[in-house]
Design a protein around this motif. Structure first.
Motif, mmCIF file in Angstrom:
data_model
loop_
_atom_site.group_PDB
_atom_site.id
_atom_site.type_symbol
_atom_site.label_atom_id
_atom_site.label_comp_id
_atom_site.label_asym_id
_atom_site.label_seq_id
_atom_site.Cartn_x
_atom_site.Cartn_y
_atom_site.Cartn_z
ATOM 1 N N ASP A 195 0.274 33.617 6.802
ATOM 2 C CA ASP A 195 -1.106 33.838 6.377
ATOM 3 C C ASP A 195 -1.861 32.493 6.328
ATOM 4 O OD1 ASP A 195 -3.353 35.149 5.407
ATOM 5 O OD2 ASP A 195 -2.352 36.019 3.672
ATOM 6 N N THR A 196 -3.117 32.551 5.891
ATOM 7 C CA THR A 196 -3.924 31.329 5.841
ATOM 8 C C THR A 196 -3.485 30.356 4.751
ATOM 9 O OG1 THR A 196 -5.449 32.363 4.284
ATOM 10 C CG2 THR A 196 -5.998 32.536 6.643
ATOM 11 N N PRO A 199 -4.127 34.028 12.035
ATOM 12 C CA PRO A 199 -2.965 34.131 11.138
ATOM 13 C C PRO A 199 -2.310 35.507 11.261
ATOM 14 C CG PRO A 199 -5.030 33.783 9.908
ATOM 15 C CD PRO A 199 -5.392 34.159 11.313
ATOM 16 N N ASN A 200 -1.188 35.687 10.596
ATOM 17 C CA ASN A 200 -0.452 36.966 10.605
ATOM 18 C C ASN A 200 -0.136 37.408 12.030
ATOM 19 O OD1 ASN A 200 -0.519 37.134 7.842
ATOM 20 N ND2 ASN A 200 -2.161 38.649 7.731
#
Ligand SMILES: Cc1cc2nc3c(=O)[nH]c(=O)nc-3n(C[C@H](O)[C@H](O)[C@H](O)COP(=O)(O)OP(=O)(O)OC[C@H]3O[C@@H](n4cnc5c(N)ncnc54)[C@H](O)[C@@H]3O)c2cc1C
Ligand SMILES: *[C@@H]1O[C@H](CO)[C@@H](O)[C@H](O)[C@H]1NC(C)=O
Ligand SMILES: *[C@@H]1O[C@H](CO)[C@@H](O)[C@H](O)[C@H]1NC(C)=O
Ligand SMILES: *[C@@H]1O[C@H](CO)[C@@H](O)[C@H](O)[C@H]1NC(C)=O
Ligand SMILES: *[C@@H]1O[C@H](CO)[C@@H](O)[C@H](O)[C@H]1NC(C)=O
Ligand SMILES: *[C@@H]1O[C@H](CO)[C@@H](O)[C@H](O)[C@H]1NC(C)=O
Ligand SMILES: *[C@@H]1O[C@H](CO)[C@@H](O)[C@H](O)[C@H]1NC(C)=O
Ligand SMILES: *[C@@H]1O[C@H](CO)[C@@H](O)[C@H](O)[C@H]1NC(C)=O
Ligand SMILES: *[C@@H]1O[C@H](CO)[C@@H](O)[C@H](O)[C@H]1NC(C)=O
Ligand SMILES: *[C@@H]1O[C@H](CO)[C@@H](O)[C@H](O)[C@H]1NC(C)=O
Length: 694
Positions: free
Chosen positions: A79-80, A280-281
């Motif tokens: 994630d971020t 992300p992700n």
């Protein structure tokens, strides 16, 4: 035991933070979220697809997108990090509110290590934008010229120009390009006996490195104590002679005492760039190669990714190159699930071999660490933390929280072994062939040649040189188990003769690979570590450091003979978090995975640019060399595609340069400060968990 103690660390119920930093951080991310995109904003095709938005990946993204004609996409599995921005930014949280074992940590399990008492060890790795630089100890140390030149020389047989790419002069310039150095204030400098040379540092790079805002008094005893046991202080540990004792810098921005890492340095300060996107992700599941290219020259045409094991897979097309920056575990894993790697490993995992490359996942090396623990009467970071008396320290809480353990020493073999150093070296050299045969995890002839080449460099060029084989580090962060009034003298093995491997279990990238570092399989590693531990005890028993120590907690007075030490270390060692070498830059006939341009052998347009590319280990923590590696890789790539490559040490393009000048820094460093160290204390927990709980 490692997993248990790291869990203890991450669950440790302290929740201190810097309110101002938290709110400032939120603002920062709102402003800079523009380059971070959602899946539906992703274009069909990019010039460069960077796999992994970690330490190296974000350097590449930033530098390659400086050219507005070049489009860049970063695919990051994690994630971020925005939800934990305050924790990332606050250096002290690395100890007291760690992200280890959270969803931001891959926490890769290792195969049980027979020489480490079969314990179930784990490798932490950052899983978020910034990668491991977002969760690491911020300890900023450079390798020495001897080590860097030895690496470049491994490549000169296949590329006579390798020295101009990876030899000291170029690599030093690249490391400096990434750095903005913050000099210590006069009071910090004298309190800690800091020696440094400004000319060995960068002045306008994205990553801030400097000394803490507060020095605990006990740190002042480090340099004289090491001198008393024969280890002299390095006058300039960052200019190619990183041996002896010194007070290390940390990657912390002294403007506000926040962590300086790949995202905050290379991405957040960027102006709007319509040619750069970070997703992300997005876990990369494999590279897709075009049809019709020769089997020794496969061209990656697309990259496949997914947000989870069960989610639908997407693809994005590649115009120029795929740059793998998934780290020491991620990069070889992605190559292997894509059909590039050792034939036996791929076949067993049910992956069709598209390009046989025996070295993928091999030559894996890591620093191993453990430490001695002492009771102390002096102030420690832990005692201040518990008493919550940051305000009583001049400089206040922000400066205090900048504390990272900083007193270190890289001790050479002569110091450790005295007159036996030479015979030790001879016997290690004499064992090269038998070690390869009995200890290399792969018996492929090229991988064996690589095992020997790496071993030979270490045995020939490092054992008889001033390069440190043991890192000794003063840890002042305490532990929840042993309490606050303790210190640790940590010991890390720097040039292991043991080499391991990473293999895949299945074609699915979401299944963790099998990681077997084969710790301590070479007896020289056991002996050097053992002698390092004895030396660390001598350090703790020597003045002036011994004046505030009141007894050894661990291992304690029952451990004295060589056999005692060996039994104890087998039960207490853990990673120093520096695995590397799994896609080694070596000649193809030595089991190399990448050439001197970091291009994967047999593939037309794929490079690996991260810790997996280093063929030898350095007596240094890895972030500073990785920033240098990625800076130099960006120089090479841009030179390849555009004759107008950026000047090696340009400052105008350095994202952070505009926001902070060195002069501004020295104004803020007038604060006194305290400092802890980062990485070591986590290992200390392991030691304490092992020795005081059991
Ligand atoms: C807890 C800890 C403490 C440390 N302390 C220090 C220290 O104090 N000083 C120091 O110098 N070094 C330290 N290190 C080491 C240093 O931080 C690492 O060596 C370095 O950051 C690794 O950089 P990298 O680019 O190779 O990989 P990383 O920074 O780990 O980046 C790899 C990225 O790739 C992503 N990725 C992996 N697989 C995939 C996939 N299939 N698809 C998409 N993305 C993927 C990961 O999520 C990650 O973001 C520490 C490391 C750890 C873990
Ligand atoms: C810290 O300071 C730097 C440089 O001034 C700035 O870019 C960054 O946003 C600040 N970080 C926080 C969390 O305030
Ligand atoms: C970008 O492309 C334009 C148009 O093709 C060209 O004029 C310009 O020189 C290029 N810029 C760079 C930095 O390559
Ligand atoms: C995405 O495509 C649009 C439209 O072609 C273009 O303007 C933009 O620059 C592209 N972005 C990236 C990062 O490639
Ligand atoms: C990434 O996935 C997590 C878990 O599903 C989610 O909470 C988070 O919002 C996602 N991040 C982004 C940027 O989409
Ligand atoms: C390669 O050819 C096969 C068989 O024709 C096809 O299924 C596959 O999609 C092609 N791959 C690419 C990347 O074009
Ligand atoms: C490899 O293939 C690419 C196209 O996919 C081609 O441009 C290049 O010339 C080839 N290289 C060699 C050495 O065959
Ligand atoms: C070992 O290193 C020495 C010099 O450092 C070199 O001359 C020799 O060729 C190397 N041997 C092997 C097997 O790599
Ligand atoms: C090892 O270090 C000591 C003290 O710092 C130094 O005197 C000695 O010369 C070093 N050994 C080598 C081989 O350089
Ligand atoms: C501390 O070390 C000195 C030698 O450096 C020694 O003379 C002294 O006895 C030691 N003190 C203690 C308390 O161990």
């Amino acid at each position: 035991m490692l997993a248990l103690s790291l869990l203890a660390l991450s669950l440790f119920p302290y929740a201190f933070g810097i309110p101002d930093a938290h709110s400032a951080h939120t603002t920062t991310h709102r402003i800079h979220a523009r380059n971070i995109v959602a899946q539906n904003q992703v274009n069909d095709t990019y010039d460069f697809v960077i796999v992994g938005g970690g330490t190296a990946g974000l350097v590449l993204a930033s530098r390659l997108s400086e050219d507005s004609n070049t489009t860049v996409l970063v695919l990051e599995a994690g994630d971020t990090g925005d939800a934990v921005a305050g924790t990332i930014d606050t250096p002290g949280d690395a100890y007291y509110q760690s992200l280890l074992n959270s969803g931001y940590d891959w926490a890769y399990p290792l195969v049980a290590q027979p020489q480490a008492n079969n314990r179930a060890l784990t490798w932490a790795r950052g899983k978020l934008l910034g990668g491991s630089s977002a969760i690491n100890g911020m300890y900023y140390v450079r390798p020495s010229q001897i080590e860097v030149d030895a690496w470049a020389n491994l490549m000169t047989s296949t590329d006579p120009a390798a020295t101009s790419k990876w030899g000291w002069d170029s690599f030093y310039a690249a490391m400096k390009k990434s750095e903005t150095f913050n000099a210590p204030s006069g009071s910090i400098e004298s309190a800690a006996n800091i020696e440094f040379s400004p000319s060995s540092h960068g002045t306008s790079g994205p990553i801030h490195a400097g000394y803490p805002g507060y020095i605990l008094p006990i740190v002042g005893s480090w340099i004289p104590t090491l001198a008393a046991v024969g280890v002299t202080e390095s006058p300039d540990a960052y200019g190619g002679q990183g041996w002896g004792s010194f007070i290390a810098t940390s990657s912390i921005n002294s403007a506000n005492w926040t962590r300086s890492y790949a995202r905050s340095g290379y991405i957040d300060p960027l102006p709007p760039r319509s040619n750069l996107q970070l997703l992300p992700n997005a876990t990369v599941t494999r590279l897709i190669f075009g049809n019709g290219t020769a089997s020794n020259n496969l061209t990656a045409t697309a990259v496949e990714y997914a947000s989870s094991k069960t989610a639908a897979k997407k693809t994005v097309n590649v115009r120029k190159e795929v740059l793998l920056a998934g780290g020491t575990i991620g990069s070889p894993q992605i190559l292997m699930v894509s059909g590039v790697g050792p034939k036996d490993v791929l076949t067993a995992a049910g992956v069709q071999v598209l390009s046989e490359l025996p070295g993928v996942g091999q030559h894996l090396q890591d620093h191993l660490s453990t430490g001695l623990v002492y009771k102390t009467t002096s102030q420690t970071a832990a005692s201040m933390h518990t008493a919550n008396n940051f305000g009583s320290v001049s400089g206040g809480s922000a400066a205090f929280l900048s504390f990272v353990n900083s007193a270190t020493a890289y001790v050479n073999l002569t110091t450790l072994l005295g007159n036996s150093a030479q015979s030790f070296q001879s016997s290690v050299l004499g064992a090269i062939d038998s070690s390869a045969t009995s200890l290399s995890p792969s018996q492929d002839s090229t991988v064996l040649a690589g095992y020997k080449a790496i071993y030979n460099v270490s045995a020939q060029q490092f054992l008889s040189s001033p390069v440190g084989h043991i890192e000794i580090l003063l840890s002042l962060t305490g532990t929840p188990i042993a309490g606050d009034q303790i210190i640790a003298v940590q010991v890390g093995l720097q040039h292991p003769f043991s080499q391991g491997q990473i293999t895949i279990k299945s074609p699915d990238v979401f299944d963790y690979p099998t990681i077997d570092p084969r710790y301590l399989t070479h007896s020289a590693d056991v002996q050097i570590l053992r002698e390092g531990l004895k030396f660390a005890r001598l350090v703790a028993q020597t003045a002036p450091l011994n004046q505030t120590l009141t007894g050894e907690v661990s291992p304690g007075s029952t451990v004295n003979s060589d056999a005692d030490w060996e039994a104890w270390l087998a039960n207490s060692v853990g990673t120093e978090f520096h695995p590397s070498g799994s896609c080694a830059m070596l000649p193809l006939n030595q089991g190399g995975v990448v050439d001197s341009e970091l291009k994967v052998y047999g593939l037309a347009n794929v490079r690996v640019i991260d810790a997996s590319a280093f063929p030898v280990q350095f007596a240094a923590h890895l972030e500073a060399p990785i920033y240098g590696l990625a800076e130099q890789a960006a120089n090479l790539i841009r030179a390849f595609y555009n004759a107008e490559a950026p000047a090696p040490t340009t400052s105008s393009s350095a994202p952070a340069a505009a926001t902070q000048t060195p002069a501004q820094h020295s104004g803020t460093i007038g604060l006194r400060d305290g400092r802890w160290e980062l990485m070591g204390s986590i290992v200390t927990l392991v030691v304490l968990a092992a020795s005081t709980l059991l």
